[in-house]
Motif scaffolding. Structure first.
Motif, PDB file in Angstrom:
ATOM      1  N   PRO A 212       1.587  -5.656   4.829  1.00 18.36           N
ATOM      2  CA  PRO A 212       2.612  -4.204   4.887  1.00 18.36           C
ATOM      3  C   PRO A 212       3.153  -3.950   3.745  1.00 18.36           C
ATOM      4  O   PRO A 212       3.312  -5.048   2.683  1.00 18.36           O
ATOM      5  CB  PRO A 212       3.741  -4.760   5.836  1.00 18.36           C
ATOM      6  CG  PRO A 212       3.655  -6.050   6.024  1.00 18.36           C
ATOM      7  CD  PRO A 212       2.181  -6.592   5.745  1.00 18.36           C
ATOM      8  N   ASN A 216      10.236   0.569   1.915  1.00 13.55           N
ATOM      9  CA  ASN A 216      10.431   1.482   3.274  1.00 13.55           C
ATOM     10  C   ASN A 216      10.021   2.823   2.740  1.00 13.55           C
ATOM     11  O   ASN A 216       9.988   3.074   1.652  1.00 13.55           O
ATOM     12  CB  ASN A 216      11.496   1.009   4.002  1.00 13.55           C
ATOM     13  CG  ASN A 216      12.713   1.514   3.143  1.00 13.55           C
ATOM     14  OD1 ASN A 216      12.749   2.431   2.399  1.00 13.55           O
ATOM     15  ND2 ASN A 216      13.809   0.578   3.227  1.00 13.55           N
ATOM     16  N   VAL A 257       9.274  -1.987   6.347  1.00 16.36           N
ATOM     17  CA  VAL A 257       9.318  -1.614   7.648  1.00 16.36           C
ATOM     18  C   VAL A 257       8.536  -2.710   8.613  1.00 16.36           C
ATOM     19  O   VAL A 257       7.557  -2.965   8.615  1.00 16.36           O
ATOM     20  CB  VAL A 257       8.618  -0.299   8.116  1.00 16.36           C
ATOM     21  CG1 VAL A 257       8.546   0.133   9.633  1.00 16.36           C
ATOM     22  CG2 VAL A 257       9.313   0.829   7.266  1.00 16.36           C
ATOM     23  N   GLU A 260       5.087  -3.046  10.617  1.00 19.78           N
ATOM     24  CA  GLU A 260       4.430  -1.901   9.937  1.00 19.78           C
ATOM     25  C   GLU A 260       3.178  -1.596  10.685  1.00 19.78           C
ATOM     26  O   GLU A 260       2.260  -2.295  10.657  1.00 19.78           O
ATOM     27  CB  GLU A 260       4.303  -1.956   8.528  1.00 19.78           C
ATOM     28  CG  GLU A 260       3.417  -0.768   7.801  1.00 19.78           C
ATOM     29  CD  GLU A 260       3.326  -0.938   6.299  1.00 19.78           C
ATOM     30  OE1 GLU A 260       4.109  -0.936   5.459  1.00 19.78           O
ATOM     31  OE2 GLU A 260       1.945  -1.259   5.928  1.00 19.78           O
ATOM     32  N   ARG A 263       0.485   3.491   8.158  1.00 17.51           N
ATOM     33  CA  ARG A 263       1.238   3.818   6.638  1.00 17.51           C
ATOM     34  C   ARG A 263       0.636   5.131   6.255  1.00 17.51           C
ATOM     35  O   ARG A 263      -0.457   5.780   6.684  1.00 17.51           O
ATOM     36  CB  ARG A 263       0.083   3.061   5.815  1.00 17.51           C
ATOM     37  CG  ARG A 263       0.314   1.495   6.078  1.00 17.51           C
ATOM     38  CD  ARG A 263      -0.729   0.562   5.160  1.00 17.51           C
ATOM     39  NE  ARG A 263      -0.627   0.788   3.834  1.00 17.51           N
ATOM     40  CZ  ARG A 263      -0.024   0.170   3.098  1.00 17.51           C
ATOM     41  NH1 ARG A 263       0.950  -0.859   3.563  1.00 17.51           N
ATOM     42  NH2 ARG A 263       0.231   0.369   1.630  1.00 17.51           N
ATOM     43  N   GLU A 282      10.129   5.485  11.241  1.00 18.20           N
ATOM     44  CA  GLU A 282      10.153   3.927  11.197  1.00 18.20           C
ATOM     45  C   GLU A 282      10.398   3.130  12.361  1.00 18.20           C
ATOM     46  O   GLU A 282       9.695   2.061  12.733  1.00 18.20           O
ATOM     47  CB  GLU A 282      11.257   3.678   9.965  1.00 18.20           C
ATOM     48  CG  GLU A 282      10.641   4.450   8.645  1.00 18.20           C
ATOM     49  CD  GLU A 282      11.543   3.460   7.481  1.00 18.20           C
ATOM     50  OE1 GLU A 282      12.948   2.892   7.759  1.00 18.20           O
ATOM     51  OE2 GLU A 282      11.230   3.649   6.333  1.00 18.20           O
ATOM     52  N   LYS A 286       6.982   2.581  13.891  1.00 16.35           N
ATOM     53  CA  LYS A 286       6.902   1.636  13.025  1.00 16.35           C
ATOM     54  C   LYS A 286       5.789   2.235  11.728  1.00 16.35           C
ATOM     55  O   LYS A 286       4.797   1.453  11.309  1.00 16.35           O
ATOM     56  CB  LYS A 286       5.997   0.428  13.390  1.00 16.35           C
ATOM     57  CG  LYS A 286       6.662  -0.313  14.865  1.00 16.35           C
ATOM     58  CD  LYS A 286       7.938  -0.814  14.073  1.00 16.35           C
ATOM     59  CE  LYS A 286       8.906  -1.703  15.277  1.00 16.35           C
ATOM     60  NZ  LYS A 286      10.252  -1.892  14.684  1.00 16.35           N
ATOM     61  N   ASN A 288       5.415   3.816   7.979  1.00 10.45           N
ATOM     62  CA  ASN A 288       6.023   3.602   6.833  1.00 10.45           C
ATOM     63  C   ASN A 288       5.287   4.755   5.891  1.00 10.45           C
ATOM     64  O   ASN A 288       4.154   4.557   5.841  1.00 10.45           O
ATOM     65  CB  ASN A 288       5.729   2.472   6.360  1.00 10.45           C
ATOM     66  CG  ASN A 288       6.480   1.928   5.244  1.00 10.45           C
ATOM     67  OD1 ASN A 288       7.515   2.712   4.584  1.00 10.45           O
ATOM     68  ND2 ASN A 288       6.500   0.883   4.697  1.00 10.45           N
TER      69      ASN A 288
END
Lengths: 402, 353
Positions: A212, A216, A257, A260, A263, A282, A286, A288
């Protein structure tokens, strides 16, 4: 009237100074520098140029001119939640609500006498017509000439020569209007700083490619404003702070995050008014935002020995100039590099240059197997913001991502 | 004769004609957009979206090539979308500077030269200077004829109406220029031979200013409201024909110069010059009022509306600023506004009398 904005920047600077004394973070350092730039508008020691978003700020800095792009002011005013009277003023004057609200805000603010008088007005003909037009209208309000840099559509040696010539004219324009000379050594220094900052940024973004990500979604929010710091030692410091902080986080196993799962790539602009959109992404999903399109370092190192040509080359090769293929190339490239699994395009109302090809964005990402969602939203004018509707669309999108 | 499509009045159509093609202006349609939403957002002007519809439907497949001008954000995007829909169709973009300095003219001349080279490739032969001079003279003759007809609109009432002129312009945009010249010569002769029109009731005389208007709908609506459009300061009307190429022996330079210095539109940012041109034409054509027309989502024109209106009003002109979505659906609302404007103009006229 302009005291309100002055207080805003002063309070922002003071607040961040205090916080920085407690703990230095990259984001605080960045916003602190931006607040200081905002304050220069009210500092008689500085000459101020209002510009559109992509002009060579390095040249302005080397001439003792503090450049501020009008979209930045629009974003700040919206972020402070005080944009409404400016929209209303501009609309009363006959400016269409269909136009870009970044520009409408600043036209309204200028009409309301909310801003200190700029010394210079400098526009670039890209990324959009609206920015140039808005600056022209502001020029009329303050009875000032507007210098327009015509950004060529094609990347050819002749186009670069042509733009270099225009930079020379810009230097002459600044000298004529406020007597300031270009300090060539300062300009070369500025190119040096730009290269130095660029290296730190590349390293910092490289760290964000880690899964991850150590950053953030809001760590890099509106980082396009970094252009104002580009070529300054403060800019280098900001870039270095980001690099160092993200490295520390990564080494310590701190993630942007927690948990995560997704993405995301964010196309163009963030929403400037206060919303819980990022929070929802976020916390609930979850997800980011690991890269914003406008933060991407697309340019190559510049030649200190030939600063004007280097700056012209950077401008001409900007992804938002020329045919959209160039932009799509960069967008898909960054999607791959940052390992994103979804793309959010807020499709800012009033932004023709982007809205005119939004279907092509979708196609380009579809071709590499990454879904994209368009959010029909005005990034600055919150009067028509339909939170529920937008979240419903996002919810469906996040379900699609799995 | 095969055709090459063009969109913006800064396209040097002389080169298209010299290459042996009919210059065909792309004008889209006036209905609600159909397929464009697949490619672009709804906040792009109806003109561009309607063109996307027609490209999608294959209505421009007959064109040997299409030439664009970097005239606005939406036009650049149209180029991108067109390329996506028809990847095999020959497309070219002419870059038009925003400024009007001598360096910009040099840049524009290079763009015109580049366009000539592109046409050479499209026709697979070199277009000669001689052919370009001949084409320039042909188009110059057409423009001169238009000016002669335009002069008849200065009469009160105008000897030739707005709709008839609109139809003439549309024919110029879509057919053989030689045929157009022949027909227009006949029309001019007929008009000149005809008796002066006698007015029964006075119809306010209008100058139409603003966005390109490619359908007769707007002028018809104005005419239905018993007003006469006597000059269109638009690139789809009278202003289009207001170019004269002065030959000095370097034909590309001559053409570039003529286009570069022609009366400006909102794209060129020279609002003062544009306002001066409108004011001069308003006097020349003895107009009672100006209709400032902008197409919804056209930033280029809409950003100028408040400032232009102020300049025109300061010159004592009556201005009605209207916005339309470019489709027939806005007709009823527009007509109401035209009728109200007419009343204002007639009241002012009787006050003056």
């Amino acid at each position: 009237m302009s005291s309100m904005l002055k207080s805003y920047f002063e309070d922002l600077e003071k607040g961040l100074s205090k916080k920085l004394a407690e703990k230095v973070t990259a984001r605080r350092t960045f916003i602190h520098e931006i607040a200081r730039i905002g304050m220069k508008m009210f500092d008689p020691a500085w000459s101020t140029a209002w510009t559109t978003v992509f002009v060579p700020f390095e040249i302005l800095n080397a001439m003792g001119v503090s450049g501020l792009f009008i979209e930045f002011v629009g974003a700040m005013v919206a972020g402070a939640g005080v944009a409404r009277p400016f929209f209303e003023r501009a609309e009363r004057e006959g400016y269409s609500t269909d136009g870009c609200s970044y520009h409408r805000t600043i036209v309204g603010a200028a009409l309301n006498g909310m801003l200190p008088e700029p010394d210079l007005l400098i526009a670039a003909s890209f990324p959009c017509n609206g920015g140039v037009k808005a600056l022209m209208r502001i020029g009329e309000i303050y009875k000032k000439d507007v210098l327009i840099l015509n950004s060529p559509y094609r990347d050819t040696p002749e186009s670069i020569d042509y733009l270099v010539k225009q930079y020379e004219n810009m230097i002459a324009f600044i000298k004529e209007k406020n007597g300031r000379e270009l300090d060539v050594s300062k300009l070369k220094q500025s190119i040096h700083y730009n290269n130095e900052g660029r290296e730190y940024l590349l390293e910092a973004f490289e760290l964000c490619k880690h899964v991850p990500s150590p950053a953030n979604s809001d760590d890099w929010k509106n980082f396009v404003i970094y252009a104002l710091l580009s070529g300054s030692k403060e800019g280098v410091a900001v870039a270095k702070t980001y690099r160092d902080e993200l490295k520390r986080r990564l080494d310590a196993g701190v993630v942007g995050v927690p948990g995560e799962k997704h993405r995301l790539l964010w196309v163009q602009n963030r929403l400037q008014f206060k919303t819980d959109l990022i929070d929802v992404l976020e916390k609930q999903y979850k997800a980011n935002v690991v890269i914003d399109e406008l933060n991407y370092v697309y340019w190559t190192p510049m030649d200190e020995a030939d600063p004007l040509r280097s700056l012209a080359t950077r401008q001409i090769r900007h992804p938002l100039i020329g045919p959209v293929e160039r932009r799509l190339h960069y967008l898909t490239q960054m999607a791959g590099e940052f390992k994103v699994d979804g793309v959010i395009n807020p499709s800012h109302w009033g932004c023709r240059q982007s809205a005119g090809v939004r279907g092509l964005f979708k196609d380009a990402f579809q071709a590499i197997g990454i879904p994209l969602i368009h959010l029909d939203v005005d990034c600055v004018d919150e009067r028509n913001y339909a939170r529920g509707q937008l979240l419903t669309r996002l919810e469906a999108f996040m379900e699609l991502l799995g | 004769m095969a055709s090459i499509g063009w969109l913006c009045s800064y396209t040097p159509i002389e080169l298209i004609l010299a290459a042996g093609f009919t210059p065909f202006r792309i004008t889209g349609h006036v209905e609600s957009p159909r397929a464009a939403d697949t490619y672009m957002s709804a906040n792009i002007c109806q003109f561009v979206r309607s063109v996307v519809d027609m490209v999608t439907e294959g209505k421009y497949d007959h064109l040997r090539g299409v030439v664009f001008v970097n005239s606005c954000d939406a036009m650049r995007r149209l180029h991108d979308v067109w390329k996506r829909i028809k990847p095999n169709q020959a497309l070219h973009m002419i870059d038009l500077p925003v400024n009007q300095t001598s360096a910009d003219l040099v840049y524009f001349e290079r763009e015109v030269t580049r366009f000539r080279s592109v046409l050479d490739q499209w026709v697979e032969k070199k277009i000669t200077d001689k052919a370009i001079v001949e084409a320039t003279r042909t188009i110059g003759r057409a423009r001169a004829l238009y000016q002669e007809l335009l002069a008849l609109r200065k009469e009160i009432p105008p000897r030739i109406g707005g709709i008839e002129m609109k139809s003439l312009t549309e024919n110029f945009f879509s057919g053989s220029i030689d045929t157009w010249i022949q027909n227009t010569e006949k029309l001019l002769a007929t008009k000149r031979a005809g008796k002066k029109t006698k007015a029964t009731t006075y119809h306010p005389r209008l100058l139409l200013e603003g966005c390109p208007d490619h359908s007769p709908g707007l002028i018809s609506l104005i005419q239905e409201s018993e007003m006469d459009v006597v000059y269109e300061n638009t690139c789809s009307g009278s202003r289009f024909f207001d170019i004269a190429v002065k030959e000095t022996g370097i034909i590309i330079a001559d053409i570039s110069k003529a286009y570069f210095h022609k009366p400006t539109c909102a794209r060129m940012m020279q609002l003062d010059e544009r306002a001066t041109h409108i004011i001069e034409k308003a006097k020349e054509f003895k107009v009672d009022g100006i209709i400032n027309y902008s197409l919804k989502f056209c930033d280029t024109y809409q950003y100028d509306v408040p400032a232009l209106k102020k300049r025109l009003q300061a010159a004592g002109l009556n201005v009605l600023a209207i916005e339309s979505d470019g489709t027939a659906s806005s007709a009823a609302q527009l007509k109401t506004r035209f009728e109200a404007f007419k009343e204002v103009l007639m009241n002012k006229r009787s006050d003056t009398a």
